[in-house]
Motif scaffolding. Sequence first.
Motif, PDB file in Angstrom:
ATOM      1  N   ILE A 154       0.835  -1.208   0.000  1.00 58.72           N
ATOM      2  CA  ILE A 154       0.000   0.000   0.000  1.00 58.72           C
ATOM      3  C   ILE A 154       0.863   1.249   0.000  1.00 58.72           C
ATOM      4  N   ASN A 155       1.908   1.240   0.816  1.00 54.66           N
ATOM      5  CA  ASN A 155       2.811   2.389   0.864  1.00 54.66           C
ATOM      6  C   ASN A 155       3.446   2.643  -0.497  1.00 54.66           C
ATOM      7  N   SER A 156       3.842   1.571  -1.163  1.00 54.99           N
ATOM      8  CA  SER A 156       4.478   1.713  -2.466  1.00 54.99           C
ATOM      9  C   SER A 156       3.494   2.209  -3.524  1.00 54.99           C
ATOM     10  N   ILE A 157       2.238   1.748  -3.469  1.00 53.33           N
ATOM     11  CA  ILE A 157       1.227   2.219  -4.414  1.00 53.33           C
ATOM     12  C   ILE A 157       1.048   3.728  -4.284  1.00 53.33           C
ATOM     13  N   VAL A 158       0.988   4.201  -3.042  1.00 51.64           N
ATOM     14  CA  VAL A 158       0.809   5.639  -2.805  1.00 51.64           C
ATOM     15  C   VAL A 158       2.008   6.426  -3.333  1.00 51.64           C
ATOM     16  N   GLN A 159       3.223   6.000  -2.961  1.00 49.06           N
ATOM     17  CA  GLN A 159       4.422   6.734  -3.366  1.00 49.06           C
ATOM     18  C   GLN A 159       4.629   6.691  -4.879  1.00 49.06           C
ATOM     19  N   THR A 160       4.417   5.527  -5.483  1.00 48.53           N
ATOM     20  CA  THR A 160       4.611   5.395  -6.931  1.00 48.53           C
ATOM     21  C   THR A 160       3.575   6.203  -7.702  1.00 48.53           C
ATOM     22  N   SER A 161       2.327   6.172  -7.272  1.00 46.79           N
ATOM     23  CA  SER A 161       1.265   6.921  -7.951  1.00 46.79           C
ATOM     24  C   SER A 161       1.535   8.421  -7.902  1.00 46.79           C
ATOM     25  N   LEU A 162       1.964   8.910  -6.733  1.00 47.82           N
ATOM     26  CA  LEU A 162       2.244  10.336  -6.595  1.00 47.82           C
ATOM     27  C   LEU A 162       3.445  10.764  -7.434  1.00 47.82           C
ATOM     28  N   ASN A 195       4.844  15.050  -2.455  1.00 45.32           N
ATOM     29  CA  ASN A 195       5.711  13.869  -2.474  1.00 45.32           C
ATOM     30  C   ASN A 195       6.654  13.874  -1.278  1.00 45.32           C
ATOM     31  N   THR A 198       4.639  13.078   1.982  1.00 44.57           N
ATOM     32  CA  THR A 198       4.299  11.651   2.089  1.00 44.57           C
ATOM     33  C   THR A 198       5.556  10.804   2.301  1.00 44.57           C
ATOM     34  N   SER A 202       6.172   8.347   5.332  1.00 46.01           N
ATOM     35  CA  SER A 202       6.583   6.972   5.056  1.00 46.01           C
ATOM     36  C   SER A 202       7.848   6.609   5.819  1.00 46.01           C
TER      37      SER A 202
END
Length: 317
Positions: A154-162, A195, A198, A202
């Motif tokens: 979930i953390n990676s989805i948020v960071q990658t999407s942003l 970014n 977040t 993170s």
Amino acid sequence: MDKINQTFASEFLLLGLSGYPKLEIIYFVLILIMYLLILTGNGVLIIASIFDSRLHTPMYFFLGNLSFLDICYTSSSIPSTLVSLISKKRNISFSGCAVQMFFGFAMGSTECLLLGMMAFDRYVAICNPLRYPVIMSKVVYVLMASVSWLSGGINSIVQTSLAMRLPFCGNNIINHFTCEILAVLKLACADISLNIITMVISNMAFLVLPLLVIFFSYMFILYTIMRMNSATGRRKAFSTCSAHLTVVIIFYGTIFFMYTKPKSQELPGEDKFQTSDKLISLFYGVVTPMLNPIIYSLRNKDVKAAVKYLLNRKPIQ
């Protein structure tokens, strides 16, 4: 919206060590050897933890997860790095870069949590041995590992999407071996305040909190060990923790250096520092996964016995 579409990159170029062509073949050989060692060492640990009943405990369950994670992490980036070093093919598609970034960040976040879980497991085993089977039941440690994987994803989805929603105004050259998130953010021609915020959150959740769990777990462990009357008991307790502590020091030492520096404040002409960052990232991404199975197998009699048993096991005729 039109402006963003016009500046949207369709692919990136990974610079790697293009400024040092004579070193590329050396790095290719070294990385290839280390990658084969990663696959072999971690693969053997996974097989041993599955097929040897003596390793069906929470500690080795977490160790198997860690080995599987290391294989996934390196396989998401090393093959493309090897191709770029030997063929000079440095371009990577936008979607390929996003996938590589996702796996890199997800595996790193998950490993932080798993190391914290392993420290807590050692704390319960040494400080509360009588309650250990109850506290660390199979349901509990499987749930702990599942939460680590899910949270990291979930953390990676948020960071990658942003990161990948940002516009890149013509500059698509990533000064790195892989699509590392901090290297990609440097190319954005838009405000990256969200970014950064977040990323700080993170870092607190996936770096600082697990490290606090590890620190306090080992403070209690050390206190308990020092109170033991038996020298043999103290040596056994230290031996079960030494491998994990060694991995923690190597892992957190490199990752804290990478992700706690104010990268956004670096000047673009500081090639020396950018090269050192790339080499540190290489150490974190290749050397650490290679060392993990070596450290655990050398420091652990159960693992060595299980590996010997598997190697000497005769195939069924």
